[in-house]
Design a protein around this motif. Structure first.
Motif, short mmCIF file in Angstrom:
data_model
loop_
_atom_site.label_atom_id
_atom_site.label_comp_id
_atom_site.label_asym_id
_atom_site.label_seq_id
_atom_site.Cartn_x
_atom_site.Cartn_y
_atom_site.Cartn_z
N ALA A 290 0.60 -1.32 -0.03
CA ALA A 290 0.04 0.00 -0.01
C ALA A 290 0.87 1.27 0.03
O ALA A 290 0.24 2.29 0.04
CB ALA A 290 -0.94 0.21 1.22
N GLY A 291 2.21 1.04 0.09
CA GLY A 291 3.14 2.27 -0.10
C GLY A 291 3.23 3.08 1.30
O GLY A 291 3.90 3.93 1.52
N GLU A 292 3.05 1.94 2.31
CA GLU A 292 3.13 2.70 3.74
C GLU A 292 4.20 2.13 4.41
O GLU A 292 4.51 0.60 4.19
CB GLU A 292 1.88 2.60 4.57
N LEU A 293 4.88 2.90 5.37
CA LEU A 293 6.04 2.38 6.11
C LEU A 293 5.30 1.19 7.17
O LEU A 293 4.42 1.83 8.11
CB LEU A 293 7.06 3.19 6.85
N ALA A 294 5.84 0.12 7.42
CA ALA A 294 5.39 -0.68 8.21
C ALA A 294 6.54 -1.38 8.98
O ALA A 294 7.20 -1.87 8.10
CB ALA A 294 4.19 -1.54 7.62
N ARG A 437 10.92 9.16 7.01
CA ARG A 437 9.66 8.97 6.52
C ARG A 437 9.41 8.66 5.16
O ARG A 437 8.40 8.15 4.44
CB ARG A 437 8.60 9.78 7.38
N ASN A 438 10.49 9.44 4.41
CA ASN A 438 10.17 9.27 2.91
C ASN A 438 11.13 7.97 2.54
O ASN A 438 10.92 7.70 1.29
CB ASN A 438 10.88 10.56 2.06
N ALA A 439 11.48 7.32 3.20
CA ALA A 439 12.47 6.10 3.11
C ALA A 439 11.77 4.95 2.37
O ALA A 439 10.31 4.61 2.82
CB ALA A 439 13.53 5.90 4.20
N HIS A 440 12.21 4.10 1.85
CA HIS A 440 11.73 2.57 1.43
C HIS A 440 11.99 1.71 2.49
O HIS A 440 11.25 0.83 2.88
CB HIS A 440 11.98 2.08 0.11
#
Length: 537
Positions: A290-294, A437-440
């Motif tokens: 979903a493109g969210e950091l988890a 928070r922009n990181a993969h």
């Protein structure tokens, strides 16, 4: 060869024969023989006034006891430090000191490491004979971080001599005479302008000089002490990190004649609170479908990251940003990862002072311009300084199409979308960062105080430090994380320890060839060649 032709003399101390260089003082010769002589005014880094009279020893053939701090040994001397005469003299001196000394031990910060407390317990009088009231002297604020409790002072004058001989400031003196004597500053001058005054708290043998920062913070016996290196400038002062309940309570200098002697500056001494920050990155994270950091497990993250790195040719498009607060082992393997991926740009940012603050009495010690410990280490591994003297600016304007790997730099001044245009953005850090928070991938790593490693100081001396704090459960040393990634890229097996990581760097960099943790030891070792950096940097 006659004794006159020899450069050494042989004497006997408490039945032990010891050979020492000519001119050695008895107190130093005794230390070589494993014999401790009680003392107050003597300090190996200062002149010796022989005024406390605690170090009196008996020398056969001499009618009177002699002060061990100024008397040099002679060939064939037989010295007794624990004879009845010497013990009786020390007992008398201790009784004299206790006449006016307050019973402050339950509230005194020095309790547990106080030489008056220790010596009285060992061989002091069992009962006092003084019936009159004790003198009472109020607390005095000397300025800066220093408070003075005159009632506890035993007039050893270590502080006066330090400020004059080492700090190069006649800022303290003894005023009044006899039992009215106290240490005082000159009018309103105080110690606020000195960058070295904190050392007088270290060398005070009782609780007369107090650090405001440490006042009533912890008891000495509650502290864990770990050898380390000051992270706050490129001098590389050897220190102890003193902790309680996994928090840094204070930094203290650790003796090393190659770097800082017995001293450290107040700039470095008082900058440790960042190690106690609670805004930690606590779990590895990666972007989900979903493109969210988890949050994710380390194994899952490592496999996914290696797959992303192998997915395309990154040659010439690898941007790495390091931190001079991280160890050689961390920065060196980051540089190696960049090389394995095909090279690109390696940057670091570091704050700089306008000039150096050199210690007048020990000129090889200074608060250096570079306000981080491992600037020279990053220079060695090919990183290039960028940004201004505040440690900000100099970030790439665009990272489009790049792999961006950031180690330790919180990117506090980065624009809101920094790194978002990178094809792959990996952030390895200890503390939460808006830019991260922009990181993969966000990977929690240890601070230097939570791991073993080395720094390289301004003169190219590689020095070891050890873990003083427990890291968050999911945090790992950066060298370990980078080593696993490199192993996944088929570069070399992942190092099993910091020592192995350093040996890997020694294979890659001729400047470190032949060095190892065993060679470096507790005093450090110089690199093989000077580090060449750009003129004017």
């Amino acid at each position: 060869m006659t004794s006159e032709q020899k450069d050494t003399v042989t004497c006997t101390i408490n039945g032990r024969q010891v050979e020492v260089p000519k001119g050695t003082r008895i107190i130093e010769a005794a230390e070589r023989a494993g014999v401790g002589i009680p003392h107050y005014c003597y300090h190996p880094g200062l002149s010796a006034p022989a005024m406390c009279r605690m170090c009196l020893v008996e020398i056969e053939g001499m009618p009177k006891l002699q002060p061990a701090c100024v008397t040099t040994v002679a060939e064939g001397q037989v010295i007794h430090t624990d004879s009845p005469k010497a013990r009786k003299a020390r007992e008398g001196v201790l009784e004299f000191y206790l006449i006016n000394h307050p019973l402050d031990c339950p509230i005194c910060d020095q309790a547990g490491e106080c030489k008056l407390q220790d010596y009285v317990a060992q061989e002091g009088p069992k009962h006092g004979r003084f019936l009159e009231g004790k003198r009472v002297i109020g607390r005095d604020d000397f300025g800066g971080d220093i408070l003075y409790e005159g009632s506890r002072c035993i007039m050893c004058t270590r502080c006066v001599r330090f400020m004059r001989e080492i700090a190069g400031q006649d800022a303290l003196c003894v005023v009044q005479r006899g039992h009215r004597s106290v240490i005082d500053t000159f009018f309103e001058q105080g110690l606020a302008d000195s960058n070295w005054a904190g050392n007088i708290v270290d060398i005070c043998p009782v609780g007369a000089l107090i650090s405001k920062d440490f006042l009533h913070k912890a008891r000495a016996w509650d502290l864990d002490r770990t050898p380390s290196i000051c992270p706050n400038c490129s001098q590389g002062c050897n220190i102890r990190i003193e902790t309680r309940d996994n928090l840094v309570m204070r930094l203290k200098p650790r003796a090393n004649p190659e770097t800082n002697s017995f001293w450290m500056c107040d700039y470095g001494r008082l900058r440790y609170e960042w190690l106690n920050r609670t805004d930690r990155v606590t779990s590895p994270m990666m972007r989900n479908a979903a493109g969210e950091l988890a949050p994710a497990g380390w194994q899952e993250v490592a496999i996914a990251l290696v797959q992303r790195l192998k997915a395309r040719d990154w040659r010439g498009q690898v941007r790495v940003i390091g931190s001079p607060y991280h160890a050689n082992e961390d920065a060196g393997l980051l540089a190696r990862l960049q090389a394995v991926l095909g090279g690109g740009q390696a940057l670091y940012r570091s704050a700089r002072a306008e000039d150096e603050d050199v210690c007048p009495g020990y000129p090889r010690l200074a608060r250096r311009r570079d306000l981080a410990a491992n600037v020279r280490g990053l220079d060695l591994f090919g990183f290039v300084r960028t940004g201004d003297d505040s440690g900000q600016g100099g970030l790439p304007e665009s990272t489009a199409g790049d792999v961006l790997i950031v180690l330790g730099d919180e990117l506090a001044d980065a624009p809101a979308g920094f790194g978002a245009d990178a094809d792959l953005f990996v952030y390895l850090g200890a503390y939460d960062s808006a830019a991260a928070r922009n990181a993969h991938f966000v990977l929690p790593v240890c601070t230097f105080a939570e791991q073993e490693g080395t720094f390289t100081n301004h003169e190219g001396r590689v020095q070891r430090f050890w873990p003083a704090l427990k890291s968050p459960p999911q945090a790992r040393p950066a060298w370990q994380v980078l080593g696993v990634i490199l192993a996944g890229l088929d570069d070399a097996p992942a190092p099993a320890s910091a020592a192995d990581a350093f040996l890997r760097l020694a294979e890659l960099h001729p400047e470190l060839s032949g060095l190892s943790y065993e060679v470096i030891g507790s005093r450090g070792a110089l690199i093989n060649e000077p580090i060449k950096i750009a003129a004017g940097v």
